[in-house]
Write a protein that holds these residues in place. Structure first.
Motif, mmCIF file in Angstrom:
data_model
loop_
_atom_site.group_PDB
_atom_site.id
_atom_site.type_symbol
_atom_site.label_atom_id
_atom_site.label_comp_id
_atom_site.label_asym_id
_atom_site.label_seq_id
_atom_site.Cartn_x
_atom_site.Cartn_y
_atom_site.Cartn_z
ATOM 1 N N LYS A 3 0.835 -1.197 0.000
ATOM 2 C CA LYS A 3 0.000 0.000 0.000
ATOM 3 C C LYS A 3 0.871 1.249 0.000
ATOM 4 O O LYS A 3 1.901 1.296 0.677
ATOM 5 N N TYR A 4 0.412 2.234 -0.762
ATOM 6 C CA TYR A 4 1.082 3.526 -0.849
ATOM 7 C C TYR A 4 0.061 4.640 -0.658
ATOM 8 O O TYR A 4 -1.077 4.528 -1.098
ATOM 9 N N GLU A 49 -6.493 -2.073 -7.544
ATOM 10 C CA GLU A 49 -5.395 -1.296 -6.989
ATOM 11 C C GLU A 49 -5.874 -0.097 -6.154
ATOM 12 O O GLU A 49 -5.082 0.515 -5.459
ATOM 13 N N VAL A 51 -7.743 1.700 -3.077
ATOM 14 C CA VAL A 51 -8.172 1.423 -1.719
ATOM 15 C C VAL A 51 -9.145 2.502 -1.249
ATOM 16 O O VAL A 51 -10.259 2.205 -0.842
ATOM 17 N N VAL A 90 -5.125 6.199 -1.488
ATOM 18 C CA VAL A 90 -4.377 5.015 -1.076
ATOM 19 C C VAL A 90 -4.515 3.986 -2.193
ATOM 20 O O VAL A 90 -5.623 3.717 -2.661
ATOM 21 N N ASP A 92 -2.985 0.039 -3.662
ATOM 22 C CA ASP A 92 -2.388 -1.233 -3.262
ATOM 23 C C ASP A 92 -1.880 -1.883 -4.537
ATOM 24 O O ASP A 92 -2.664 -2.356 -5.360
ATOM 25 N N SER A 128 4.948 -1.656 6.599
ATOM 26 C CA SER A 128 4.329 -2.979 6.535
ATOM 27 C C SER A 128 4.471 -3.780 7.823
ATOM 28 O O SER A 128 3.611 -4.550 8.162
#
Length: 135
Positions: A3-4, A49, A51, A90, A92, A128
């Protein structure tokens, strides 16, 4: 998957020379920008992808613990400040490279005159796992 967080800054990082501040965009230009963001998120929903995402109001409040149980509260941030977080998304994704690719694409959202705004987005990976101490 990792996740970013993509932080969307308003008037923060160095802007291109042709950058027109959002407060001078027409309603049609703002609508086109918002539609680009919604279409981008919808496409990432289909690939799994996406979130979450949210725009933020320019007004806010600063709060911190004062040690006495009465946190001091200060107005801010303000739209006039050099840097204001306008929103976030967000994602993923499978790799850092994919996160960079998507951030670059999001940076091309249209602005004044329908031209890509080339805004800087802050790309931050989620932590993480806590670091492990080995002896």
């Amino acid at each position: 998957m990792a996740k970013y967080l993509l932080l969307k800054h308003y008037r923060g990082a160095p802007a291109p020379a042709n950058c027109v501040p959002m407060d001078r965009w027409t309603p049609k230009e703002i609508s086109a920008h918002v539609q680009y963001m919604q279409d981008f998120a919808a496409r990432l929903e289909k690939t799994g992808e996406f979130v979450d995402a949210q725009a933020l109001a320019p007004e806010g409040t600063w709060v911190r613990y004062d040690g006495e149980g009465r946190p001091p509260v200060t107005d801010g941030p303000f739209a006039e400040t050099k840097d204001l977080i306008a929103g976030w998304m967000v994602i993923d994704v499978d790799s850092h490279e994919r996160a960079v690719e998507l951030a670059g694409e999001l940076s091309a959202a249209p602005g004044a005159g329908g031209e890509p705004i080339h805004e800087w987005l802050e790309l931050r990976p989620f932590l993480s796992a806590p670091p492990t101490i080995t002896e």
